[in-house]
Enzyme design. Sequence first.
Site, PDB file in Angstrom:
ATOM      1  CE1 TYR A 133      -7.642 -49.761 -57.962  1.00 43.94           C
ATOM      2  CE2 TYR A 133      -7.487 -48.954 -55.717  1.00 43.94           C
ATOM      3  CZ  TYR A 133      -7.454 -49.996 -56.621  1.00 43.94           C
ATOM      4  OH  TYR A 133      -7.220 -51.277 -56.173  1.00 43.94           O
ATOM      5  CE  LYS A 161      -4.644 -49.391 -58.418  1.00 43.80           C
ATOM      6  NZ  LYS A 161      -4.743 -50.783 -58.838  1.00 43.80           N
TER       7      LYS A 161
HETATM    8  C1  LIG Z   1      -7.432 -56.073 -55.492  1.00 42.90           C
HETATM    9  C2  LIG Z   1      -5.999 -56.006 -55.854  1.00 42.90           C
HETATM   10  O1  LIG Z   1      -5.175 -56.305 -55.028  1.00 42.90           O
HETATM   11  N1  LIG Z   1      -5.713 -55.627 -57.097  1.00 42.90           N
HETATM   12  C3  LIG Z   1      -4.405 -55.381 -57.556  1.00 42.90           C
HETATM   13  C4  LIG Z   1      -4.344 -54.138 -58.350  1.00 42.90           C
HETATM   14  O2  LIG Z   1      -5.256 -53.442 -58.677  1.00 42.90           O
HETATM   15  C5  LIG Z   1      -3.696 -56.455 -58.348  1.00 42.90           C
HETATM   16  O3  LIG Z   1      -2.324 -56.193 -58.257  1.00 42.90           O
HETATM   17  C6  LIG Z   1      -3.985 -57.879 -57.892  1.00 42.90           C
HETATM   18  O4  LIG Z   1      -3.732 -58.016 -56.526  1.00 42.90           O
HETATM   19  C7  LIG Z   1      -3.165 -58.911 -58.636  1.00 42.90           C
HETATM   20  O5  LIG Z   1      -3.298 -58.704 -59.998  1.00 42.90           O
HETATM   21  C8  LIG Z   1      -3.576 -60.322 -58.271  1.00 42.90           C
HETATM   22  O6  LIG Z   1      -4.870 -60.606 -58.734  1.00 42.90           O
HETATM   23  C1  LIG Z   2      -3.104 -51.905 -57.178  1.00 43.03           C
HETATM   24  C2  LIG Z   2      -3.634 -52.449 -56.015  1.00 43.03           C
HETATM   25  O1  LIG Z   2      -3.456 -53.563 -55.784  1.00 43.03           O
HETATM   26  C3  LIG Z   2      -4.009 -51.629 -54.919  1.00 43.03           C
HETATM   27  O2  LIG Z   2      -4.915 -50.838 -54.981  1.00 43.03           O
HETATM   28  O3  LIG Z   2      -3.396 -51.812 -53.895  1.00 43.03           O
END
Ligand SMILES: CC(=O)N[C@H](C=O)[C@@H](O)[C@H](O)[C@H](O)CO
Ligand SMILES: CC(=O)C(=O)O
Length: 289
Positions: A133, A161
């Site tokens: 990740y 990811k």
């Molecule tokens: C920190 C976080 O939540 N990151 C998510 C995935 O890695 C994303 O799905 C974001 O939430 C999304 O792209 C909105 O910026």
């Molecule tokens: C993908 C992402 O939003 C998470 O780590 O929950």
Amino acid sequence: MKGIYSALLISFDEKGNLDEKGTRDIVRYNIDQMKVDGLYVGGSTGENFMISTEMKKRIFEIVKDEAKNDVKLIAQVGSINLYEAVELGKYATELGYDSLSAVTPFYYKFDFEEIKNYYMTIVNETNNNMIIYSIPFLTGVNMNVEQFGELLSHDKIIGIKFTAGDFYLLERVRKAFPNKLIYAGFDEMLLPAVALGVDGAIGSTYNVTGKIAREVFEATKSGDLQIARERQTYLNDIIEAILSNGLYQTIKEILKEKGVDAIGYCRLPMKKLSKEKIEKAKEIGKKYL
Ligand SMILES: CC(=O)N[C@H](C=O)[C@@H](O)[C@H](O)[C@H](O)CO
Ligand SMILES: CC(=O)C(=O)O
């Protein structure tokens, strides 16, 4: 393991207790209504870095119990407490999770040798699959193609990811590792990531936008760029509105508006939405979803 995965939201009450019924309802909504291919459990979206080991275990347990084998399940077990990561990894492996994932260790400036040892330790102790990740904007940890390659050379490390907007790096990693899984991490940049050949996507907003994400994914893969752009623009109108109102809190309110029986608070120190913002969240849900 390809396709659209929701980074699962978890339902908590006002005191921060786990709301099991609401969490099960969010799982069902993702599977039955959003038709996602899988769930990413214990990610940033699961407020994972603000909860106890025991609560993390309970979440892995109830999600598996609710989802059974309906969709693929990935357990994010990463922690800068490597001993905890191993314990959680073993736990999720016994529960039958299809793969583990671990955030790059953060806070201290670990060098690559330490990062590599972290992944090898989890993989060797659990003997489960591992998805790296990578989320540099939150962790401060940047890896280059060679470093990804050193980790991916292990059979059990099956993918990344990739939550970054560095499309040059994404393309170089894609070319270098055609047989590994790459998941796009930024929902707002799904189209360009799919154009560069990612295998899937994992995101927070897919808890409520999963069907739109699939349209972007499929249209881009089949080269229908006009449709793909139209759907990504629609998705980004929603994401922009959600981000400006409070990311996870707003998605929880939208889920409630859709009839999901979840509670809607986030764990401290994340704040509560004001009455106005709760109203705004409901409006976003009504307007777009
Ligand atoms: C920190 C976080 O939540 N990151 C998510 C995935 O890695 C994303 O799905 C974001 O939430 C999304 O792209 C909105 O910026
Ligand atoms: C993908 C992402 O939003 C998470 O780590 O929950």
